[in-house]
Design a protein around this motif. Structure first.
Motif, short mmCIF file in Angstrom:
data_model
loop_
_atom_site.label_atom_id
_atom_site.label_comp_id
_atom_site.label_asym_id
_atom_site.label_seq_id
_atom_site.Cartn_x
_atom_site.Cartn_y
_atom_site.Cartn_z
N ILE A 70 0.54 -1.41 0.31
CA ILE A 70 0.16 -0.01 -0.21
C ILE A 70 1.34 0.89 0.45
CG2 ILE A 70 -1.86 -0.99 1.71
CD1 ILE A 70 -1.30 0.26 3.81
N THR A 71 0.44 2.80 -0.51
CA THR A 71 1.26 3.83 -1.05
C THR A 71 0.35 4.52 0.25
OG1 THR A 71 -0.31 3.98 -2.63
CG2 THR A 71 1.39 2.71 -2.98
N ALA A 72 -0.50 4.64 0.96
CA ALA A 72 -1.02 5.63 1.64
C ALA A 72 -1.49 4.95 2.89
CB ALA A 72 -2.44 6.13 0.96
N PRO A 73 -0.14 5.54 4.37
CA PRO A 73 0.26 6.62 4.03
C PRO A 73 1.59 6.14 3.52
CG PRO A 73 0.28 5.84 6.22
CD PRO A 73 -0.72 4.96 5.39
N VAL A 74 2.02 7.28 2.88
CA VAL A 74 3.78 7.23 2.73
C VAL A 74 4.49 6.92 3.92
CG1 VAL A 74 5.52 8.94 1.53
CG2 VAL A 74 3.24 8.95 0.95
#
Length: 794
Positions: free
Chosen positions: A356-360
Motif C-alpha cells: 500500500i502507498t498510503a500513508p507514505v
C-alpha cells in the motif's frame, strides 16, 4: 529499467538499497552427463556439509568462490516428472559468469543432465504440452565487441539442435508460452526504424563487401576495411529531461525506446521462418505478460504516467488481442506498484504482490492481493492480518549472480489456494494461502530459506531452491499435499517433507569445514527484541579471546537470516567471530518494526547494533580491544554513523555508503520526491539532512576507515559516500584508504566480477588484519617501506 519500472524501483529501492541482481541468458546445445545428487533432508543438521566423509577438511577461502556452482530458476515440467534449472559458474578468465540449462528428474533417482553447451543460456520455460522448451540465448559479440542482444531459442526434447527464432535488433526478453503451445509472447524495445535500419545495413554491408572484394582482387592486396556509413552511426550523447535518467544495472536510460508486447508463431518445420508481430506500441513500457487461458488475449502491467515520481506508485492492468494487437483495453488501475500477476484457474481472478502507498512510509510491507477481472473491481488484501513479507526472502551474498528470476505465485487447480514464499523472522518458508480467508500455513519448516520454487500442475509437489548457512542453494522436492480424509492438504503441510535432488557443490563441500551460526536474541535499549546470528571460527574455543567483526546489512529494509553467506564463513575461517544482527528497520518482523526508523535513519538502529556487541562481550570470548565494524549500502550508512558516535571499534570498512544525504538526494538512481525518508528536499530542510549525515560529524571519527566503492554504482554514487569522507579524513590526517572497483555497480558483493568479489573480501579482512591483528599491509600505507605488489595482498 525504463519508465515502466520507475514506480516499482522507487518502492523496491526504498525497501532495500541492495537489490537484485541482473538476469543474464543464452544458449547452444548438447546433451551431456551432469553432476551427482540425491539425498534426503528434513533439517539443517541433515544438510550439514560436515556430515558424511571422514577425510580431514580445510577452512573455506575467499578464492573458493571461483569453484562455486549456483542454481537458479527451477521450472517443473507439465507432467511433474522433470525440472529445468539454470546452472551458473565463473568463466575461465574469472571475470564473468557462464550459464547453461540443465534438467533433473523429480524422482531423485538420476543425476542432472546438461541440455545446452552455450556459455550464456538461461530463462528456460516448458511449453504447456511438455514437448519443447523456450529460452534466451546470447553471448556472441558484434564487430564492435559488444554483446549481441538476447534472442529466443527453441529446443525440442525429442532431439535435434536448438533454433533461434527471433532476430530483433534490440533482442527479446521474458518469453511466455501460449496455452496451446503454438505461440510465444515476449517483450522487446525494438522499433520499426530499428528493423528498417538493420535491413538497410545488411544490404549496404553486402554491397560494400562485394565492392571491396573486387578492389582487393584487382590490387592484389588484402581486404580493405569497410567504409563507415553515416547511417550506421548512433549518437552516444545523453539529452536528459527526466529526474531519473540512469539505473544501477542498465546505466543511462534510453527514453526513445520502450518495452512492448510481441508474439511469434512457432515454426512447424525447422527451415520455416518465424515472423514476430508487435502487439503494442506507444511511449510507455509494458511488462509481466500473462496469457488468457483461451489464448485470445494477453494481459500485461504498465504505468502510463510520464514522470511517475511526482505521484505515489500505481499500476495499470491492460489486455490486448493476441492475434491482431490493436488498442489495448484497460482493466483496472491499482493504487500501488504490483508484481507477479497470476490468473486463477477459472480466469476470473488475478493474484499479485503489492504494498500500500498510503500513508507514505519508509517501508510498506508487501502483501498478497486478489482481484476479480470485472469492471470496477477492487483489489482485496488477502494477508492484511498476516504481519510478514509475502513474496520476499532473507538474503545472503550468494544467490545466483546470473540467470535468476523472481519467485512466482501459483494457484491450486481448484482455485482454493495460493502458494507463495514469505520472509518471516530470519527464515523463508514456502506457504499455502487460503484464497478466500487469507489464512497462511507454512509448508516448509526449519532454519533455511526457500529462494524460489516451481509447482506441479496438480499443486501437490513443489521443486524448491533451498539455501541455508552451509549450503549455497540446491533443489528439493517438497510435498505440499497429502491424501487426507477430506482431500485436505493438512497432513503434508504439517510434515513439509523435503527430498534433495541436486548437490551442486558436493565435490567442493566435501573438502570444506563449514559450521552453522548460532542464533541469538537480545533486548535493545528500549526493550525491543532483536534477532542476530554469530558465525564462529570452525575450531572455536569459548575459553579463548577472538577479534569481532560487526557486519551490518543494507537496505535498510532487508534482512539477514538462515541463508548461505560466503563472507561470514570466510571471516570466521580467518579467525574472526562475526556478529550479524537485524536491527529495527529490518524486514521479516512486521510492518511496525520495519517502518519505525522513518525520519530517524540512522538513529536507534545504531543503538540496536551496539546492544548486540554488548551482548557478545558478556559471553567472554571476544577481545574488547579488537572490534571491527563493516557494512554495505545501508550497512555502509550505519558503519559511517557508528564511527561518528563511538571510538570502541579499532577499524571500520564502509562499503558503497552514503555519507552525505543531501548529495545523495540529487544523484541516486531513484528519487525521494515522496516523503519516504525525509519530509522535505534538502534545499527546504538542510538541517535534517545534515543532522543524519556522517560527513557533518567527520571530525569525531578517529577509527581507521577503509571505503569500498564501485565506479559505476548509481544507487549510492561514490561521490556522495566514501569519497567525501575519505577526502575529509585525509585533511584531518586520520588513517584511511579507499578501494575503487572499475566497472562495478551497487551489486559488487553479490554479482560483481569474480576476481573483484575476491579482492573485495581480501581488502576488507586485510584492513581488519592490519588494525586488529597487527598484520603488516604496506599497500595501505602512503609511503610503504617496500614496493607493493599484488602478492602483498592476502
Amino acid at each position: 529499467m525504463k519508465l515502466r519500472f520507475l514506480a516499482r524501483v522507487v518502492f523496491r529501492s526504498i525497501i532495500a538499497l541492495v537489490f537484485p541482481a541482473v538476469i543474464s541468458a543464452v544458449l547452444s546445445l548438447v546433451i551431456a552427463p551432469g553432476i551427482l545428487i540425491l539425498a534426503n533432508c528434513t533439517s539443517l543438521a541433515a544438510q550439514d556439509a560436515n556430515s558424511g566423509t571422514v577425510a580431514a577438511k580445510r577452512a573455506i577461502t575467499e578464492k573458493d568462490l571461483f569453484d562455486f556452482v549456483w542454481i537458479a530458476d527451477p521450472q517443473v515440467s507439465p507432467d511433474g516428472s522433470r525440472s529445468l534449472f539454470t546452472r551458473v559458474v565463473t568463466d575461465e578468465k574469472r571475470t564473468g559468469y557462464e550459464t547453461s540449462i540443465w534438467m533433473v528428474q523429480t524422482s531423485g533417482n538420476e543425476a542432472p543432465t546438461r541440455l545446452t553447451n552455450g556459455k550464456h543460456d538461461a530463462h528456460a520455460r516448458w511449453s504447456p504440452d511438455g514437448k519443447r522448451i523456450a529460452f534466451l540465448r546470447g553471448g556472441d559479440k558484434d564487430d564492435a565487441g559488444k554483446p549481441r542482444p538476447l534472442q529466443i531459442a527453441i529446443l525440442s526434447l525429442s532431439g535435434g539442435e536448438a533454433r533461434i527464432i527471433t532476430d530483433l535488433p534490440k533482442g527479446a526478453a521474458s518469453p511466455v508460452w501460449s496455452p496451446d503451445s503454438k505461440r510465444i509472447a515476449f517483450l522487446s524495445s525494438t522499433t520499426p526504424e530499428d528493423i528498417e535500419k538493420e535491413q538497410r545495413k545488411k544490404k549496404e554491408d553486402a554491397k560494400a563487401d562485394n565492392a571491396i572484394s573486387k578492389q582487393s582482387e584487382a590490387a592484389g592486396s588484402a581486404k580493405a576495411a569497410k567504409p563507415v556509413s553515416e547511417n550506421d552511426r548512433e549518437s552516444d550523447i545523453h539529452i536528459i529531461t527526466h529526474a531519473v535518467y540512469r539505473d544501477n544495472d542498465e546505466g543511462y536510460l534510453d527514453f526513445k525506446r520502450h518495452e512492448h508486447v510481441w508474439v511469434i508463431d512457432l515454426p512447424t518445420t525447422y527451415d520455416e521462418p518465424a515472423k514476430p508481430l508487435q502487439l503494442t506500441s506507444g511511449d510507455f513500457d509494458e511488462h509481466e505478460i500473462v496469457w488468457a487461458h483461451d489464448g485470445s488475449r494477453i494481459y500485461f502491467l504498465t504505468n502510463r504516467v510520464d514522470e511517475p515520481y511526482y505521484e505515489t506508485a500505481s499500476t495499470d492492468i491492460y489486455s490486448v488481442s493476441s492475434s491482431a494487437g490493436g488498442n489495448p483495453e484497460k482493466l483496472a488501475t491499482i493504487p500501488m506498484g504490483i508484481s507477479d500477476p497470476t490468473l486463477s484457474p477459472d480466469g476470473r481472478r488475478i493474484a499479485f504482490h503489492g504494498s500500500i502507498t498510503a500513508p507514505v512510509r519508509s517501508y510498506s510491507q508487501p502483501d498478497l492481493w486478489v482481484m476479480d477481472l470485472a469492471p470496477n473491481a477492487q483489489p482485496r488484501n488477502l494477508t492484511s492480518n498476516y504481519d510478514f513479507d509475502m513474496g520476499s526472502s532473507v538474503f545472503g551474498d550468494n544467490a545466483a549472480p546470473r540467470g535468476g528470476s523472481r519467485p512466482p505465485l501459483y494457484w491450486s487447480p481448484d482455485g482454493r489456494w495460493l502458494f507463495d514464499i514469505v520472509e518471516n523472522q530470519g527464515r523463508t518458508p514456502l506457504v499455502r494461502v487460503d484464497a478466500q480467508t487469507g489464512a497462511v500455513s507454512e509448508i516448509t519448516h526449519g532454519d533455511q530459506a526457500v529462494l524460489n520454487f516451481s509447482m506441479t500442475p496438480d499443486a501437490r509437489t513443489a521443486v524448491a531452491l533451498v539455501s541455508n548457512p552451509v549450503m549455497i542453494g540446491d533443489l528439493f522436492i517438497v510435498k505440499t499435499s497429502g491424501e487426507g480424509e477430506n482431500g485436505a492438504m493438512d497432513d503434508a503441510v504439517k510434515a513439509g517433507a523435503q527430498t534433495r535432488i541436486t548437490d551442486a557443490n558436493k565435490a567442493l563441500w566435501s573438502q570444506l569445514d563449514l559450521t552453522a551460526p548460532e542464533e541469538i536474541n537480545y533486548k535493545s535499549f528500549d526493550g525491543l527484541p532483536i534477532q542476530a546470528w554469530v558465525q564462529k571460527p570452525p575450531d572455536f574455543d569459548p575459553k579463548k579471546k577472538y577479534p569481532l567483526i560487526l557486519d551490518i546489512h543494507g537496505g535498510p529494509h532487508a534482512a539477514y537470516g538462515w541463508v548461505f553467506d560466503h563472507e561470514f564463513q570466510w571471516m570466521a575461517a580467518k579467525g574472526y567471530v562475526v556478529l550479524y544482527p537485524n536491527p529495527r528497520g529490518s524486514t521479516s518482523y512486521g510492518q511496525d518494526f520495519g517502518n519505525i526508523i522513518q525520519y530517524h535513519y540512522p538513529g536507534d538502529d545504531y543503538r540496536d547494533l551496539m546492544a548486540g556487541v554488548d551482548e557478545i562481550l558478556k559471553r567472554g570470548y571476544v577481545d574488547l580491544k579488537k572490534l571491527g565494524v563493516t557494512g554495505g549500502s545501508g550497512g555502509g550508512v550505519l558503519t559511517d554513523w557508528t564511527v561518528t558516535q563511538t571510538n570502541r571499534f579499532a577499524a571500520a570498512v564502509s562499503q558503497r555508503d552514503i555519507s552525505n544525504w543531501a548529495s545523495w538526494w540529487y544523484t541516486a538512481d531513484f528519487t525521494l520526491f515522496q516523503p519516504n525518508w525525509f519530509k522535505a528536499p534538502p534545499f527546504q530542510d538542510p538541517k535534517d539532512y545534515a543532522n543524519r549525515s556522517a560527513i557533518t560529524f567527520v571530525e569525531k571519527i578517529h577509527t581507521p576507515m577503509m571505503f569500498i566503492l564501485g565506479q559505476t554504482d548509481y544507487r549510492t554514487p561514490q561521490d556522495s559516500g566514501g569519497e567525501q569522507l575519505f577526502r575529509a579524513l585525509k585533511f584531518l590526517k586520520r588513517p584511511t584508504a579507499m578501494v575503487v572497483f572499475p566497472r562495478e555497480t551497487h551489486e559488487l558483493s553479490r554479482s560483481g566480477e569474480p576476481w573483484h568479489r575476491i579482492e573485495r573480501l581480501d581488502n576488507i579482512v586485510g584492513w581488519f588484519d592490519k588494525w586488529l591483528m597487527g598484520v603488516p599491509h604496506p599497500e595501505y600505507d602512503v609511503h610503504p617501506e617496500k614496493p607493493v605488489t599484488k602478492s602483498s595482498v592476502p
